[in-house]
Design a protein around this motif. Structure first.
Motif, PDB file in Angstrom:
ATOM      1  N   PHE A  42      31.216  48.848 -14.246  1.00 34.78           N
ATOM      2  CA  PHE A  42      30.724  50.261 -14.084  1.00 34.78           C
ATOM      3  C   PHE A  42      31.058  50.713 -12.720  1.00 34.78           C
ATOM      4  O   PHE A  42      30.262  49.788 -11.767  1.00 34.78           O
ATOM      5  N   LEU A  43      31.348  51.863 -12.145  1.00 37.23           N
ATOM      6  CA  LEU A  43      31.189  52.501 -10.851  1.00 37.23           C
ATOM      7  C   LEU A  43      30.567  53.830 -10.891  1.00 37.23           C
ATOM      8  O   LEU A  43      30.754  54.662 -11.762  1.00 37.23           O
ATOM      9  N   GLY A  44      29.924  54.238  -9.995  1.00 38.36           N
ATOM     10  CA  GLY A  44      29.172  55.283  -9.670  1.00 38.36           C
ATOM     11  C   GLY A  44      27.993  55.671 -10.662  1.00 38.36           C
ATOM     12  O   GLY A  44      27.361  54.688 -10.657  1.00 38.36           O
ATOM     13  N   SER A  45      27.960  56.715 -11.220  1.00 41.70           N
ATOM     14  CA  SER A  45      26.847  57.164 -11.836  1.00 41.70           C
ATOM     15  C   SER A  45      26.863  56.251 -13.479  1.00 41.70           C
ATOM     16  O   SER A  45      25.831  56.239 -14.132  1.00 41.70           O
ATOM     17  N   LYS A  46      27.856  55.779 -13.677  1.00 39.38           N
ATOM     18  CA  LYS A  46      27.774  54.753 -14.825  1.00 39.38           C
ATOM     19  C   LYS A  46      27.319  53.664 -14.670  1.00 39.38           C
ATOM     20  O   LYS A  46      26.785  52.796 -15.655  1.00 39.38           O
ATOM     21  N   ALA A  47      26.969  53.096 -13.254  1.00 38.49           N
ATOM     22  CA  ALA A  47      26.316  51.888 -13.164  1.00 38.49           C
ATOM     23  C   ALA A  47      24.810  52.239 -12.947  1.00 38.49           C
ATOM     24  O   ALA A  47      24.426  52.528 -11.890  1.00 38.49           O
ATOM     25  N   LYS A  48      24.169  51.658 -13.930  1.00 38.04           N
ATOM     26  CA  LYS A  48      22.665  51.465 -14.003  1.00 38.04           C
ATOM     27  C   LYS A  48      22.263  50.497 -14.994  1.00 38.04           C
ATOM     28  O   LYS A  48      23.124  50.206 -16.032  1.00 38.04           O
ATOM     29  N   LEU A  49      20.943  49.902 -14.773  1.00 34.99           N
ATOM     30  CA  LEU A  49      20.335  49.156 -15.729  1.00 34.99           C
ATOM     31  C   LEU A  49      19.638  49.746 -16.667  1.00 34.99           C
ATOM     32  O   LEU A  49      18.382  50.410 -16.036  1.00 34.99           O
ATOM     33  N   GLY A  50      20.019  49.892 -17.860  1.00 35.05           N
ATOM     34  CA  GLY A  50      19.022  50.705 -18.822  1.00 35.05           C
ATOM     35  C   GLY A  50      18.180  50.132 -19.832  1.00 35.05           C
ATOM     36  O   GLY A  50      17.901  48.721 -19.090  1.00 35.05           O
TER      37      GLY A  50
ATOM     38  N   PRO B 177      35.098  49.704  -4.162  1.00 40.02           N
ATOM     39  CA  PRO B 177      34.004  50.546  -3.789  1.00 40.02           C
ATOM     40  C   PRO B 177      33.956  51.127  -2.382  1.00 40.02           C
ATOM     41  O   PRO B 177      33.343  52.411  -2.357  1.00 40.02           O
ATOM     42  N   SER B 178      34.297  50.592  -1.344  1.00 42.25           N
ATOM     43  CA  SER B 178      34.702  51.034  -0.170  1.00 42.25           C
ATOM     44  C   SER B 178      35.309  52.481  -0.080  1.00 42.25           C
ATOM     45  O   SER B 178      35.109  53.366   0.496  1.00 42.25           O
ATOM     46  N   GLN B 179      36.390  52.283  -0.974  1.00 44.97           N
ATOM     47  CA  GLN B 179      37.412  53.721  -1.003  1.00 44.97           C
ATOM     48  C   GLN B 179      36.815  54.768  -1.818  1.00 44.97           C
ATOM     49  O   GLN B 179      36.927  56.104  -1.632  1.00 44.97           O
ATOM     50  N   LEU B 180      36.267  54.268  -2.931  1.00 43.88           N
ATOM     51  CA  LEU B 180      35.579  55.410  -3.727  1.00 43.88           C
ATOM     52  C   LEU B 180      34.347  55.912  -3.316  1.00 43.88           C
ATOM     53  O   LEU B 180      34.031  56.817  -3.870  1.00 43.88           O
ATOM     54  N   HIS B 181      33.307  55.146  -2.346  1.00 41.68           N
ATOM     55  CA  HIS B 181      32.345  55.526  -1.883  1.00 41.68           C
ATOM     56  C   HIS B 181      31.333  55.804  -3.046  1.00 41.68           C
ATOM     57  O   HIS B 181      30.439  56.877  -2.799  1.00 41.68           O
ATOM     58  N   PRO B 182      31.163  54.995  -4.086  1.00 43.26           N
ATOM     59  CA  PRO B 182      30.110  55.209  -5.179  1.00 43.26           C
ATOM     60  C   PRO B 182      28.709  54.808  -4.416  1.00 43.26           C
ATOM     61  O   PRO B 182      28.867  54.006  -3.444  1.00 43.26           O
ATOM     62  N   ARG B 183      27.506  55.346  -5.013  1.00 36.92           N
ATOM     63  CA  ARG B 183      26.396  54.780  -4.507  1.00 36.92           C
ATOM     64  C   ARG B 183      26.224  53.137  -5.106  1.00 36.92           C
ATOM     65  O   ARG B 183      25.736  52.680  -4.169  1.00 36.92           O
ATOM     66  N   ARG B 184      26.632  52.936  -6.053  1.00 38.31           N
ATOM     67  CA  ARG B 184      26.475  51.817  -6.722  1.00 38.31           C
ATOM     68  C   ARG B 184      27.642  51.248  -7.780  1.00 38.31           C
ATOM     69  O   ARG B 184      28.419  52.233  -8.175  1.00 38.31           O
ATOM     70  N   PHE B 185      27.747  49.995  -7.920  1.00 44.82           N
ATOM     71  CA  PHE B 185      28.709  49.462  -8.993  1.00 44.82           C
ATOM     72  C   PHE B 185      28.026  48.438  -9.410  1.00 44.82           C
ATOM     73  O   PHE B 185      26.971  47.752  -9.229  1.00 44.82           O
ATOM     74  N   SER B 186      28.553  48.128 -10.973  1.00 50.30           N
ATOM     75  CA  SER B 186      27.637  46.944 -11.660  1.00 50.30           C
ATOM     76  C   SER B 186      28.819  46.302 -12.603  1.00 50.30           C
ATOM     77  O   SER B 186      29.918  46.821 -12.959  1.00 50.30           O
ATOM     78  N   TYR B 187      28.536  45.164 -12.843  1.00 51.63           N
ATOM     79  CA  TYR B 187      29.434  44.461 -13.899  1.00 51.63           C
ATOM     80  C   TYR B 187      28.543  43.591 -14.967  1.00 51.63           C
ATOM     81  O   TYR B 187      27.438  43.373 -14.458  1.00 51.63           O
TER      82      TYR B 187
ATOM     83  N   ALA C 159      38.697  59.545  -2.081  1.00 55.69           N
ATOM     84  CA  ALA C 159      38.706  59.424  -3.350  1.00 55.69           C
ATOM     85  C   ALA C 159      37.398  59.421  -3.959  1.00 55.69           C
ATOM     86  O   ALA C 159      36.642  58.527  -3.819  1.00 55.69           O
ATOM     87  N   ALA C 160      37.044  60.574  -4.310  1.00 54.57           N
ATOM     88  CA  ALA C 160      35.472  60.661  -4.891  1.00 54.57           C
ATOM     89  C   ALA C 160      35.676  60.506  -6.479  1.00 54.57           C
ATOM     90  O   ALA C 160      36.520  61.057  -7.061  1.00 54.57           O
ATOM     91  N   THR C 161      34.373  59.930  -6.897  1.00 50.03           N
ATOM     92  CA  THR C 161      34.415  59.800  -8.368  1.00 50.03           C
ATOM     93  C   THR C 161      32.890  60.075  -8.913  1.00 50.03           C
ATOM     94  O   THR C 161      32.055  59.572  -8.463  1.00 50.03           O
ATOM     95  N   THR C 162      32.695  60.837  -9.984  1.00 51.81           N
ATOM     96  CA  THR C 162      31.395  60.474 -10.668  1.00 51.81           C
ATOM     97  C   THR C 162      30.723  59.519 -11.386  1.00 51.81           C
ATOM     98  O   THR C 162      29.708  59.259 -11.507  1.00 51.81           O
ATOM     99  N   GLY C 163      31.858  58.688 -11.745  1.00 50.52           N
ATOM    100  CA  GLY C 163      31.665  57.442 -12.373  1.00 50.52           C
ATOM    101  C   GLY C 163      32.627  57.150 -13.659  1.00 50.52           C
ATOM    102  O   GLY C 163      32.839  58.003 -14.078  1.00 50.52           O
ATOM    103  N   PHE C 164      32.712  55.872 -13.766  1.00 54.83           N
ATOM    104  CA  PHE C 164      33.429  55.471 -14.888  1.00 54.83           C
ATOM    105  C   PHE C 164      33.164  53.947 -15.260  1.00 54.83           C
ATOM    106  O   PHE C 164      32.820  53.361 -14.335  1.00 54.83           O
ATOM    107  N   ARG C 165      34.029  53.436 -16.485  1.00 49.28           N
ATOM    108  CA  ARG C 165      33.655  52.203 -16.863  1.00 49.28           C
ATOM    109  C   ARG C 165      35.097  51.647 -17.196  1.00 49.28           C
ATOM    110  O   ARG C 165      35.885  52.245 -17.674  1.00 49.28           O
TER     111      ARG C 165
END
Length: 429
Positions: free
Chosen positions: A241-249, A217-227, A26-32
């Protein structure tokens, strides 16, 4: 029980389009995903809520300690239901909504499903795999089966997980399509729980965010996640937030982003579940507290050290650290002491008679990062009943609880193996 499970397996397999499919990555580009929190009934007083929180946190710590010795004991889902954070998602095709507890201290994703031997009350209909075209039971030969306590039933992987408050779930590991908002992710391994006992705090199951192979996270293999978790007394919504959506702006209050490496789990810890932090010490104001270095050392048996956990309310520290913190708090707070034990500290507070004391920030010093915790995140107050330290004592592994994580955006970089954090308005992200 075995006979009943075998009969139910036949039913589950008879409705599945393919009994033993190949595992889908299961690959994902990111979501919240929105995060809400459970709340205890309004009839509970502050004192009752606090002591229930103590019991939940104590039990959580006990189970973390037990987990070092048993592959079948995992983190507790606590009975009184006002310290858990929930996310809403959907399972299957067509989609069936579920509401699950968010837990960084466990791995398995599971929900209650039918046909059911025993199911707990929940706010939405039970998941029905027989109506989903994307549901498939996994065989015992699947690598996923080794990521949880299991047994074989007619060559199907039957999981059996017990929680520290006597909550239990048994059922079959399967693959299914999970939907987070508008993001559909096929081929995720999850537990279809057909025998469940205990309590789920008004949810339908759990979404594990730990480091084990079956976590989200282990199944989606995102580089990062956050909450970002909203405050304890708030009904507002936070987010996962998972994948590309997980970032500290840029949307964080004051200060800058702090980053510390995460330590590897001791070999004695089953499934490599927990996120260990390299804590160096604790300050109160400008004073570095004289806590012995041994208070946070990781021992060979897996105990010791400090983990960060979204499923524990209070922060728990080694008794040696607790006594030093309490001594300093007592020198700053000139209120009548209501409770002072080897485990807890509370003060009496009467509005009009007592003024809340001015207290400095508490700082958790990690390798390369300082987590600043203001008074309202390390002291729990109620204008009618008291003021309590949101830290308790417990031998074993120390836990950075979710009360201290309120209104803080916390990012887990799984590729860099680091944890970053910054103050934030979680309801505005």
């Amino acid at each position: 029980m075995a006979t009943v499970l075998s009969l139910l397996l036949v039913v589950l397999l008879s409705h599945a389009p393919s009994a033993f499919p190949a595992t889908t990555t299961a690959a994902t580009t990111g979501f919240r995903v929105a995060i809400t929190r459970t709340h205890s009934p309004n009839s509970f007083t502050f004192k009752e809520r606090f002591h229930r929180a103590v019991q939940r946190s104590r039990r959580r710590r006990e189970v973390l300690k037990l987990a070092n010795y048993s592959r079948h004991d995992v983190e507790a889902v606590f009975k009184w239901g006002d310290s858990e954070y929930l996310i809403e998602l959907a399972v299957g095709t067509p989609m069936q909504p579920i509401t699950a507890i968010l837990d960084t201290g466990s791995d398995l994703i599971w929900t209650q499903c039918t046909p059911c031997i025993r199911c707990l009350p929940q706010p939405s209909p039970y998941y029905k795999p027989s109506t989903s075209s994307t549901y498939s039971v996994l065989p015992c030969s699947s690598p996923s089966c080794s990521g949880v306590g299991h047994r074989c039933n007619q060559k199907a992987c039957q999981y059996d997980t017990s929680y520290g408050d006597n909550t239990e779930t048994r059922g079959f590991l399967a693959t299914e399509t999970l939907t987070f908002g508008r993001k559909r992710v096929p081929g995720l391994t999850f537990g279809c729980g057909i025998w469940n006992n205990g309590t789920l705090s008004g949810s339908t199951g759990i979404v594990g965010l730990g480091r084990g192979t079956l976590s989200l996270p282990s199944q989606l293999h995102p580089r990062r996640f956050s909450y970002c978790l909203t405050p304890y007394n708030s009904s507002s919504t936070g987010h996962l937030f998972l994948g590309s959506k997980a970032k500290l702006g840029r949307r964080h209050r004051g200060g800058h982003v702090q980053t510390t490496p995460m330590l590897p789990s001791p070999s004695a810890v089953p499934f490599n579940t927990y996120y260990y932090l390299p804590i160096q010490g604790i300050s109160l104001g400008r004073t570095l507290l004289p806590i012995p270095k041994t208070a946070f050392q990781i021992k060979k048996d897996g105990n010791g050290g400090m983990i960060i956990d979204s499923g524990t309310l209070l922060t728990i520290v080694d008794p040696a650290a607790f006594h030093v913190i309490v001594k300093k708090i007592l020198s700053l707070v000139h209120l009548p002491v209501a409770t002072s034990t080897d485990e807890l500290l509370c003060f009496s507070w009467t509005p009009g008679l007592h003024r809340l004391p001015e207290m400095p920030d508490m700082v958790f010093h990690f390798d390369g990062a300082d987590m600043v915790v203001p008074k309202d995140k390390y002291m729990i107050s109620d204008p009618e009943e008291g003021l309590c330290l949101a830290i308790m004592s417990g031998e074993g592994t120390s836990i950075l609880g979710n009360y201290m994580q309120q209104d803080m955006h916390i990012l887990y970089d799984l590729k860099a193996n680091s944890l970053s954090f910054a103050d934030a308005r979680c309801d505005q992200l």
